[in-house]
Design an enzyme around this catalytic site. Structure first.
Site, PDB file in Angstrom:
ATOM      1  N   ASP A   1       0.761  -1.133  -0.014  1.00  0.00           N
ATOM      2  CA  ASP A   1       0.212   0.057   0.086  1.00  0.00           C
ATOM      3  C   ASP A   1       0.947   0.981  -0.061  1.00  0.00           C
ATOM      4  OD1 ASP A   1      -1.622   2.292   0.999  1.00  0.00           O
ATOM      5  OD2 ASP A   1      -3.034   0.608   1.315  1.00  0.00           O
ATOM      6  N   ILE A   2       0.522   2.120  -0.939  1.00  0.00           N
ATOM      7  CA  ILE A   2       1.476   3.379  -0.992  1.00  0.00           C
ATOM      8  C   ILE A   2       1.529   4.176   0.301  1.00  0.00           C
ATOM      9  CG2 ILE A   2      -0.292   5.031  -2.013  1.00  0.00           C
ATOM     10  CD1 ILE A   2       1.718   5.632  -4.118  1.00  0.00           C
TER      11      ILE A   2
ATOM     12  N   ASN B   1     -12.461  -2.859   3.939  1.00  0.00           N
ATOM     13  CA  ASN B   1     -13.386  -1.870   4.008  1.00  0.00           C
ATOM     14  C   ASN B   1     -14.439  -2.225   2.753  1.00  0.00           C
ATOM     15  OD1 ASN B   1     -12.101  -0.654   6.014  1.00  0.00           O
ATOM     16  ND2 ASN B   1     -10.685   0.618   4.599  1.00  0.00           N
TER      17      ASN B   1
ATOM     18  N   GLN C   1     -14.068   2.530   2.210  1.00  0.00           N
ATOM     19  CA  GLN C   1     -13.596   1.923   0.969  1.00  0.00           C
ATOM     20  C   GLN C   1     -13.180   3.151   0.094  1.00  0.00           C
ATOM     21  OE1 GLN C   1     -15.769  -0.783  -0.794  1.00  0.00           O
ATOM     22  NE2 GLN C   1     -14.252  -1.329  -2.342  1.00  0.00           N
TER      23      GLN C   1
ATOM     24  N   HIS D   1     -10.351  -5.451  -1.698  1.00  0.00           N
ATOM     25  CA  HIS D   1      -8.890  -5.806  -1.373  1.00  0.00           C
ATOM     26  C   HIS D   1      -8.748  -5.771   0.327  1.00  0.00           C
ATOM     27  CE1 HIS D   1      -9.903  -1.493  -1.234  1.00  0.00           C
ATOM     28  NE2 HIS D   1      -9.234  -1.177  -0.274  1.00  0.00           N
TER      29      HIS D   1
ATOM     30  N   HIS E   1      -6.310  -5.338   3.419  1.00  0.00           N
ATOM     31  CA  HIS E   1      -5.142  -4.740   3.881  1.00  0.00           C
ATOM     32  C   HIS E   1      -4.594  -5.738   5.062  1.00  0.00           C
ATOM     33  CE1 HIS E   1      -6.196  -0.186   2.913  1.00  0.00           C
ATOM     34  NE2 HIS E   1      -7.227  -0.792   2.872  1.00  0.00           N
TER      35      HIS E   1
HETATM   36  P1  AMP Z   1      -9.413   1.608   1.050  1.00  0.00           P
HETATM   37  O1  AMP Z   1      -9.633   2.895   1.513  1.00  0.00           O
HETATM   38  O2  AMP Z   1      -9.660   0.465   1.957  1.00  0.00           O
HETATM   39  O3  AMP Z   1     -10.176   1.315  -0.262  1.00  0.00           O
HETATM   40  O4  AMP Z   1      -7.933   1.273   0.574  1.00  0.00           O
HETATM   41  C1  AMP Z   1      -7.356   1.692  -0.743  1.00  0.00           C
HETATM   42  C2  AMP Z   1      -5.744   1.992  -0.480  1.00  0.00           C
HETATM   43  O5  AMP Z   1      -5.327   1.843  -1.685  1.00  0.00           O
HETATM   44  C3  AMP Z   1      -5.162   3.026   0.391  1.00  0.00           C
HETATM   45  O6  AMP Z   1      -4.846   2.511   1.472  1.00  0.00           O
HETATM   46  C4  AMP Z   1      -4.321   3.756  -0.396  1.00  0.00           C
HETATM   47  O7  AMP Z   1      -3.204   4.010   0.028  1.00  0.00           O
HETATM   48  C5  AMP Z   1      -4.026   2.555  -1.577  1.00  0.00           C
HETATM   49  N1  AMP Z   1      -3.749   2.980  -2.668  1.00  0.00           N
HETATM   50  C6  AMP Z   1      -4.346   3.821  -3.759  1.00  0.00           C
HETATM   51  N2  AMP Z   1      -3.551   4.130  -4.670  1.00  0.00           N
HETATM   52  C7  AMP Z   1      -2.440   3.033  -4.646  1.00  0.00           C
HETATM   53  C8  AMP Z   1      -1.232   2.615  -5.463  1.00  0.00           C
HETATM   54  N3  AMP Z   1      -1.388   3.480  -6.663  1.00  0.00           N
HETATM   55  N4  AMP Z   1      -0.368   2.042  -5.192  1.00  0.00           N
HETATM   56  C9  AMP Z   1      -0.547   1.540  -4.046  1.00  0.00           C
HETATM   57  N5  AMP Z   1      -1.405   1.639  -2.925  1.00  0.00           N
HETATM   58  C10 AMP Z   1      -2.520   2.511  -3.309  1.00  0.00           C
END
Ligand code: AMP
Ligand code: ZN
Length: 141
Positions: free
Chosen positions: A30-31, A87, A94, A100, A102
């Site tokens: 996760d970024i 989420n 979400q 996904h 985490h």
């Molecule tokens: P959620 O809020 O549960 O939908 O989580 C989405 C997650 O995706 C967040 O924690 C972001 O930091 C992660 N995310 C969004 N874009 C990227 C990306 N390009 N590379 C890696 N993680 C990402």
């Protein structure tokens, strides 16, 4: 799905720090790195959220999580815990609508991640709990 950021990651159209890949799932950092090693695992098939997962895809998807968890623990021996978070829908935080999970390694109590579970036990009588349980049970297909 064309405009899905996670589908683009799977397809290599945008970069990611890949942790693991097989025919069914893709896992990457996760970024946001809430904690060191914060990993996302996603099904390769685009499904929006938990409600769209059928049993076969869910089995493939969730089955990969324990070995990723063990890999994190082996890679980072200072890990003292691990939270799994999934989420669903914006209200529940979400933000990317490709399902996904985490994996969030935990190293100490105060590190930018928190979960709050209120205890509302005193607001429910057994009769109401039975009604709630029954209404869920009757909706299972
Ligand atoms: P959620 O809020 O549960 O939908 O989580 C989405 C997650 O995706 C967040 O924690 C972001 O930091 C992660 N995310 C969004 N874009 C990227 C990306 N390009 N590379 C890696 N993680 C990402
Ligand atoms: Zn997608």
């Amino acid at each position: 799905m064309n405009d899905c950021i996670f589908c683009k990651i799977i397809n290599g159209e945008i970069p990611s720090s890949k942790v693991y890949e097989d025919d069914k799932v893709y896992a990457f950092l996760d970024i946001s790195q809430v904690t060191k090693g914060h990993t996302l695992v996603i099904p390769k098939e685009h499904v929006k959220d938990i409600y769209e997962l059928d049993e076969t895809l869910a089995a493939d998807f969730f089955a990969r999580v324990p070995k990723l968890a063990r890999a994190l623990k082996e890679a980072f021996p200072d890990m003292k815990g691990l939270n799994l978070v999934n989420n669903n829908e914006a209200l529940a935080y979400q933000s990317v609508f490709h399902s996904h999970i985490h994996l969030i390694p935990r190293y100490q109590e105060d590190e930018g991640f928190a979960l709050k579970f209120e205890n509302n036990q005193n607001k429910y009588q057994q009769e109401e709990l039975s009604e709630i349980a029954n209404s869920i049970n009757q909706s299972i297909k």
